[in-house]
Design a protein around this motif. Structure first.
Motif, PDB file in Angstrom:
ATOM      1  N   ARG A 114     -14.574 -29.879 -38.212  1.00  0.00           N
ATOM      2  CA  ARG A 114     -14.498 -29.107 -39.420  1.00  0.00           C
ATOM      3  C   ARG A 114     -15.317 -27.813 -39.344  1.00  0.00           C
ATOM      4  O   ARG A 114     -14.853 -26.736 -39.659  1.00  0.00           O
ATOM      5  N   GLN A 115     -16.567 -27.959 -38.881  1.00  0.00           N
ATOM      6  CA  GLN A 115     -17.501 -26.825 -38.888  1.00  0.00           C
ATOM      7  C   GLN A 115     -16.963 -25.682 -38.019  1.00  0.00           C
ATOM      8  O   GLN A 115     -16.929 -24.532 -38.445  1.00  0.00           O
ATOM      9  N   SER A 133     -13.800 -24.109 -39.411  1.00  0.00           N
ATOM     10  CA  SER A 133     -14.034 -23.220 -40.555  1.00  0.00           C
ATOM     11  C   SER A 133     -14.654 -21.910 -40.073  1.00  0.00           C
ATOM     12  O   SER A 133     -14.324 -20.838 -40.573  1.00  0.00           O
ATOM     13  N   TYR A 183     -11.887 -19.938 -38.754  1.00  0.00           N
ATOM     14  CA  TYR A 183     -11.074 -19.449 -39.857  1.00  0.00           C
ATOM     15  C   TYR A 183     -11.739 -18.250 -40.541  1.00  0.00           C
ATOM     16  O   TYR A 183     -11.098 -17.221 -40.792  1.00  0.00           O
ATOM     17  N   TYR A 184     -13.028 -18.361 -40.825  1.00  0.00           N
ATOM     18  CA  TYR A 184     -13.719 -17.248 -41.485  1.00  0.00           C
ATOM     19  C   TYR A 184     -13.763 -16.009 -40.575  1.00  0.00           C
ATOM     20  O   TYR A 184     -13.553 -14.884 -41.035  1.00  0.00           O
ATOM     21  N   VAL A 210     -20.833 -20.198 -45.680  1.00  0.00           N
ATOM     22  CA  VAL A 210     -19.788 -19.426 -45.012  1.00  0.00           C
ATOM     23  C   VAL A 210     -20.362 -18.880 -43.705  1.00  0.00           C
ATOM     24  O   VAL A 210     -21.285 -18.085 -43.724  1.00  0.00           O
ATOM     25  N   ASN A 220     -19.484 -17.470 -39.521  1.00  0.00           N
ATOM     26  CA  ASN A 220     -18.470 -17.144 -38.515  1.00  0.00           C
ATOM     27  C   ASN A 220     -18.906 -17.709 -37.171  1.00  0.00           C
ATOM     28  O   ASN A 220     -19.941 -18.376 -37.080  1.00  0.00           O
TER      29      ASN A 220
END
Lengths: 348, 271, 284
Positions: free
Chosen positions: C54-55, C58, C61-62, C211, C213
Motif C-alpha cells: 500500500r505505502q 500510494s 501514485y502521488y 501524503v 512521494n
C-alpha cells in the motif's frame, strides 16, 4: 629541384573512400611569387591550401617545402602561416595579444615583441589599436589584423583562404591593392585562394584554375584570359561564346556553318574542336559584310558597353556581343571575328 | 494588450514566490514575540555555525574542483567523438538522472557500507575492511557523483560549438597541442567552465540529503542546519536567518561569476 | 593509438562510476536477502510484493499524479505568462524575469522552507494540495524559460501578417504563433514533469498528512534500510525511461538518415531539453 618554394607532387585527397576531392595535383611555386588558386566552390582549392598549411594530410603524393618533404610535419612546425577565411582572430585577446601570439610561443623577448608588433601595426595602418578588442573592429580592420598576425612570424609563405570574401565590394577593391602592396613590401610567397576571377587576375603573378579536384590551367593572368586551354577556363574566366567546331586545315576552322580564318595549327584535319570567342572580340559589320548574319534579340546597357544577344540566322545559335556601338533589337547585322581572336581547343 | 496574458502568473508569482521570501525575511528579522531584532543573525556569527558554513563551502569547493578535473577531459573526449557516438555518450550522461536521486545516493550506501559490495570484494581478496561510509570523503563522493554531469554537459556544449579555425590558427602560428589547449581552447571554454562550476557548486553547498545519507548525520552542513531548525527545533526565526544568509551567499557568488564571465569574453556571451 | 586507448579507458571508467550504483540497485532488486550488500539468491518476489504494498503504491501514485497535474498546469500558466512577458515593456519584463529566476537560482531548501512557512502562516493544512501548489510554483519558471526563447526567435511580422490577412488577434495567436512555439512548450512540459517526479527537498517541506512521494519514502527508509521493493519500482521506472529514450533516439536517427545537419539539430533539441533539465534537476 631545390629552387621551388613549394612543390606539390601528385597530391590527391579523399575524405571518404574513393571520393577524390583532389586528383593528382602538380604545382610548383617560386619564391616571392603571388599565386592564386581560382575555381568554383568545391573545386578543391581550399583543400589544396589546407594540405600545404598542414591542416589536412594528403592521401597520396608529397608536399615539398624548399625541396624537403613537409608531408608529416604538423602545422606548428611549418614556416608557413595562414590568413583564415573568417580571420579566426582569438576573441579572448586584444589586437596586440593576437598579433603577438606566435612570437610569444617562440619566446621572443618582450622588447622584440613590442617592436615587431608595432612595425606590423604600422604596416597594416592600424597604429594605436593595440588594446582594442577584436570584436570592436570593422571587417576590414579584422582582416588586416589577421594578416599582421600571420606576417609577424616572418613566414616564407603566406596562405590566404578567401580573405576578402566577407568584405563589401568597395573595401574588397581597396584591399586587393593593399594586399599586393604588402606582398611586394615583405617580399615573400603568397598563395591565395578565391572564387572571384577579377581578384585573381588583378593580383596574381600566376593563376591556377581548378575544377572538380583537378588543375585546368596554370598561367599568367593574361594567358589564362587570352588563351584558355579548356572550355571550363574559357567559361569561368570572363564571358565567352563557346561553339563546337571542326578544323578544316591549318588556320581554318569550321563552325556555325561557316569557315573562319584562325591562327591555330598542329591539329589534325577534320579534328573536332571547341571554338571560344570573347564577346568583346566579336565585330559587328553591315548586314552583308560579315561571315555570319544575325538578328539582334536584346540589347542591354552595361555602363561602358552594350551587351547584345544576336541570333545567328544560320543555325539559330545565340552570340553574346559586347560593343560600344548600340544596335536596336530586330536589326540584322553581320558578324566577323579577327583570326587571332578565335581560340581553338581540343574536344573529346 | 497581450501582456495581460501574464497577469495570472503575476498573481501566482506574488503569492508563492515573493510572499514566502518576504515571510522568511520577516521571521529572520523578528524574535519569537514578533518584535524586530537582529539577534538571529548575530547568533549565526557564533564559531560553531561559522564552522558549519565554512565546512559546507569547503566540501562544495572540493567537489566542484574534482568535478572540473574529472569532467573537463571527459567533455573534451565527447566533443571529439564523431556525431552519432557523441549523442549516445551525452545520452549516457543524462540517463542516470532519470533514476531517482535519493535512490542513486542510497545505492552508494550499499556499495560503501560496512557490509557493502566494496568491502565484500576486499574481504574475498583478503584485504582489510575499510571505513568508507559516514565520513567527509563519502559526502564529497556523493556530491561528485550526483553533480558531475552538470560540469560535463555545459563544457561539452561550449567545446563542441567552438570554431575549429581558432585551433587551426593557433597551430598555424606555432603552438603545439599543449599550448593550443592552454592558450586557446581552455580560455575560450571558460563560459562553459563557469556555468559548470556554478551548477555544481550551488547544489553542493546547499544539500542536506547527501550529508545525511552518506555522512551519517555526523557531518552537519549548512543545509542540515536549516532543515534542523525547521523540522526538529522549530526555531523558524533562526532557520529563516540562516536561509537568508545562504540565499545571499549564493546570489552574490552567482552575480560575481557572471560578471567575471562577461569581462573574460569582452561582453560577448557565449552561454 | 595510445591516446585513443587512454581516452577510451578514461570514459569507460567515468561511465562505470556513473552506472555502478544504478547497476547495484537493479541487481539488488532481484536479491533474496533483505540486507543490503549481501547476495541471498535470485528472486522476483519484490516485484510481486510491490503491487501489493500500500505505502509504496500510494507513493508511486502521488508522485505520478503530482507530476502530471503540475506539468499540465505549469505548462498552461507558463506558456501564457511567457507570451505576456514577451509583450511587456522593458521594465516590467525585466522585473518579472528577475523574480522568475528566484526559484531557479535559490537553493531548493530555501524555496522549500519559504513555501512551508507560507502554508503554515496562512493555516493551510500540509498535504496533497500544498504539495501540488509547491510543485507548480517551482515548475512554471522553467516552462517560461523554455518558451521565451522560441518567442524571441519568432518573426515579429508573423502575427501581424495574419492580422493583415483578416485574422483576429486570438485567432492569429492560435493559428500562427502557437504552432511556432510548440517545441518550446513541449520542452517546458517535459522539464516540468521530470523536475516534479524527481523532487525531494521542496516536497519534503511542503507535504504532510501522510501524503508522500517516492523520494520522501526512500528518505524515510534510508536509515533502517530501504525496502528492496523500492529498488524494484525504480528498476521498472528506469527501464521504462530507457526504452522510451532509445525509441526516440532510434526514430530521430531513422527519420533523418539522409540529412545529417537536420539530424544534428534535432538531437540538440532533444538533448537541449535534457540539458536544461539538468541545470536544475536533482538540486538538493
Amino acid at each position: 629541384m631545390g629552387e621551388y618554394m613549394i612543390d606539390l607532387k601528385g597530391v590527391s585527397k579523399a575524405f571518404r573512400k574513393d571520393q577524390w576531392v583532389l586528383d593528382d595535383i602538380h604545382l610548383s611555386i617560386l619564391e616571392k611569387e603571388f599565386v592564386t588558386l581560382l575555381g568554383p566552390s568545391g573545386c578543391g582549392k581550399t583543400t589544396t591550401l589546407r594540405i600545404i598549411g598542414g591542416f589536412e594530410a594528403a592521401t597520396r603524393g608529397d608536399v615539398l617545402f624548399e625541396g624537403k618533404s613537409i608531408r608529416d610535419l604538423p602545422p606548428y612546425e611549418r614556416q608557413i602561416n595562414t590568413v583564415f577565411q573568417k580571420y579566426a582572430l582569438f576573441p579572448h585577446m586584444n589586437v596586440f595579444e593576437n598579433i603577438a601570439f606566435g612570437l610569444n610561443i617562440k619566446r621572443v623577448p618582450k622588447e622584440g615583441i613590442q617592436k615587431k608588433v608595432k612595425d606590423m601595426l604600422s604596416l597594416i595602418d592600424l597604429k594605436g589599436f593595440e588594446k582594442r578588442r577584436v570584436h570592436s573592429l570593422s571587417g576590414g580592420q579584422q582582416q588586416r589584423v589577421a594578416i599582421a598576425r600571420a606576417l609577424v612570424n616572418e613566414p616564407k609563405v603566406l596562405l590566404l583562404d578567401e580573405p576578402l570574401g566577407a568584405l563589401d565590394l568597395q573595401l574588397r577593391k581597396e584591399m586587393q591593392v593593399e594586399l599586393k602592396k604588402i606582398q611586394e613590401q615583405v617580399g615573400i610567397t603568397f598563395l591565395y585562394v578565391t572564387h572571384d576571377q577579377e581578384e585573381a587576375l588583378t593580383m596574381s603573378d600566376r593563376v591556377v584554375v581548378m575544377n572538380e579536384g583537378r588543375i585546368e590551367q596554370i598561367g599568367r593572368p593574361e594567358d589564362i584570359y587570352n588563351e584558355p586551354k579548356t572550355p571550363f577556363v574559357a567559361n569561368f574566366i570572363g564571358e565567352s561564346n563557346l561553339f563546337e567546331g571542326e578544323m578544316k586545315q591549318d588556320n581554318l576552322v569550321y563552325f556555325q556553318g561557316k569557315r573562319f580564318q584562325c591562327v591555330d595549327k598542329a591539329f589534325a584535319d577534320t579534328e573536332k574542336v571547341f571554338v571560344v570567342v570573347r564577346p568583346e572580340d566579336v565585330e559587328l559589320t553591315g548586314k552583308t559584310n560579315g561571315i555570319i548574319e544575325g538578328e539582334v534579340l536584346r540589347t542591354t546597357f552595361k555602363g561602358i558597353h552594350y551587351e547584345m544577344m544576336i541570333k545567328s540566322l544560320e543555325d539559330e545559335k545565340e552570340w553574346k556581343v559586347h560593343s560600344t556601338e548600340r544596335r536596336t533589337p530586330g536589326e540584322v547585322v553581320g558578324i566577323t571575328v579577327r583570326p587571332d581572336l578565335i581560340h581553338i581547343m581540343k574536344r573529346g | 494588450m497581450k501582456s495581460r496574458m501574464a497577469y495570472p502568473y503575476i498573481v501566482w508569482l506574488s503569492m508563492f514566490i515573493v510572499l514566502p521570501l518576504l515571510l522568511i525575511l520577516y521571521y529572520g528579522l523578528t524574535a519569537v514575540d514578533g518584535s524586530f531584532t537582529l539577534d538571529n543573525f548575530q547568533r549565526f556569527i557564533d564559531p560553531i555555525y561559522l564552522r558549519v558554513l565554512w565546512r559546507s563551502v569547503e566540501l562544495a569547493l572540493l567537489s566542484t574542483a574534482i568535478c572540473l578535473v574529472l569532467g573537463y577531459p571527459m567533455a573534451m573526449i565527447i566533443a571529439k567523438t564523431e556525431i552519432k557516438r557523441r549523442n549516445l555518450m551525452v545520452l549516457l550522461f543524462i540517463l542516470p538522472m532519470w533514476m531517482n536521486f535519493l535512490l542513486r545516493t542510497y545505492a552508494w550506501m550499499t556499495l560503501l557500507g560496512r557490509n557493502g559490495v566494496i568491502n565484500n570484494i576486499l574481504g574475498w581478496a583478503g584485504l582489510p575492511e575499510l571505513n568508507l561510509l559516514y565520513n567527509a570523503s563519502a559526502v564529497v563522493l556523493g556530491m561528485v557523483y550526483n553533480f558531475l554531469p552538470f560540469m560535463v554537459l555545459p563544457i561539452y556544449t561550449v567545446l563542441s560549438k567552438m570554431d575549429q579555425s581558432y585551433i587551426e590558427a593557433a597551430k598555424d602560428l606555432g603552438a603545439n597541442n599543449r599550448k593550443v589547449f592552454w592558450k586557446v581552447i581552455f580560455p575560450l571554454s571558460l563560459p562553459g567552465v563557469i556555468s559548470g562550476v556554478t551548477m555544481v557548486f550551488m547544489p553542493a553547498v546547499s544539500t542536506f540529503v547527501i550529508p545525511r545519507l552518506l555522512g551519517g548525520g555526523q557531518l552537519m552542513l549548512i543545509g542540515n542546519l536549516v532543515e534542523q531548525q525547521f523540522s526538529y527545533v522549530g526555531d523558524w526565526n533562526f532557520g529563516s536567518a540562516i536561509s537568508i544568509v545562504m540565499m545571499l551567499f549564493i546570489l552574490i557568488s552567482m552575480a560575481l561569476m557572471t560578471r567575471f564571465d562577461k569581462e573574460q569574453q569582452g561582453g560577448v556571451g557565449l552561454w | 593509438m595510445v591516446k585513443k586507448w587512454i581516452e577510451r579507458s578514461y570514459s569507460g571508467l567515468i561511465f562505470v562510476f556513473l552506472y555502478a550504483p544504478i547497476l547495484v540497485l537493479i541487481i539488488f532488486s532481484f536479491n533474496e536477502s533483505r540486507t543490503r550488500g549481501n547476495w541471498g539468491g535470485f528472486t522476483l518476489h519484490w516485484y510481486a510484493d510491490l503491487f501489493r504494498d500500500r505505502q509504496i503504491l500510494s507513493a508511486f501514485y502521488y508522485t505520478l499524479s503530482i507530476g502530471v497535474i503540475s506539468a499540465v498546469v505549469s505548462t498552461i500558466v507558463g506558456t501564457f505568462a511567457a507570451v505576456g512577458i514577451y509583450n511587456m515593456r522593458y521594465l516590467g519584463q525585466k522585473t518579472i524575469l528577475n523574480l522568475n529566476y528566484l526559484p531557479v537560482l535559490n537553493p531548493d531548501i530555501v524555496t522549500g522552507v519559504a513555501l512551508m512557512t507560507l502554508f503554515i502562516f496562512f493555516n493551510f493544512r500540509l498535504g496533497f494540495l500544498t504539495l501540488l501548489l509547491a510543485h507548480i510554483t517551482f515548475c512554471i519558471p522553467y516552462v517560461i524559460l523554455a518558451v521565451l526563447p522560441k518567442l524571441r526567435q519568432l518573426d515579429k511580422n508573423l502575427a501581424e501578417a495574419a492580422m493583415d490577412l483578416g485574422a483576429k488577434p486570438f485567432y492569429a495567436f492560435r493559428k500562427v504563433v502557437l504552432p511556432e512555439i510548440t517545441p518550446g512548450i513541449i520542452t517546458g512540459a517535459l522539464i516540468a514533469f521530470t523536475l516534479s517526479i524527481d523532487d525531494f527537498v521542496i516536497s519534503f517541506f511542503t507535504t504532510g498528512s501522510g501524503v508522500t512521494n517516492i523520494s520522501i519514502t526512500v528518505f524515510s527508509m534510508a536509515r533502517r534500510g530501504v525496502n528492496p521493493m523500492i529498488n524494484a519500482l525504480s528498476t521498472i521506472m528506469f527501464t521504462t525511461v530507457l526504452l522510451l529514450l532509445l525509441w526516440i533516439n532510434y526514430r530521430t536517427n531513422k527519420e533523418k538518415e539522409e540529412d545529417e545537419d537536420e539530424k544534428e539539430l534535432q538531437m540538440y533539441n532533444v538533448l537541449g531539453t535534457a540539458g536544461d533539465t539538468l541545470s536544475d534537476d536533482d538540486r538538493v
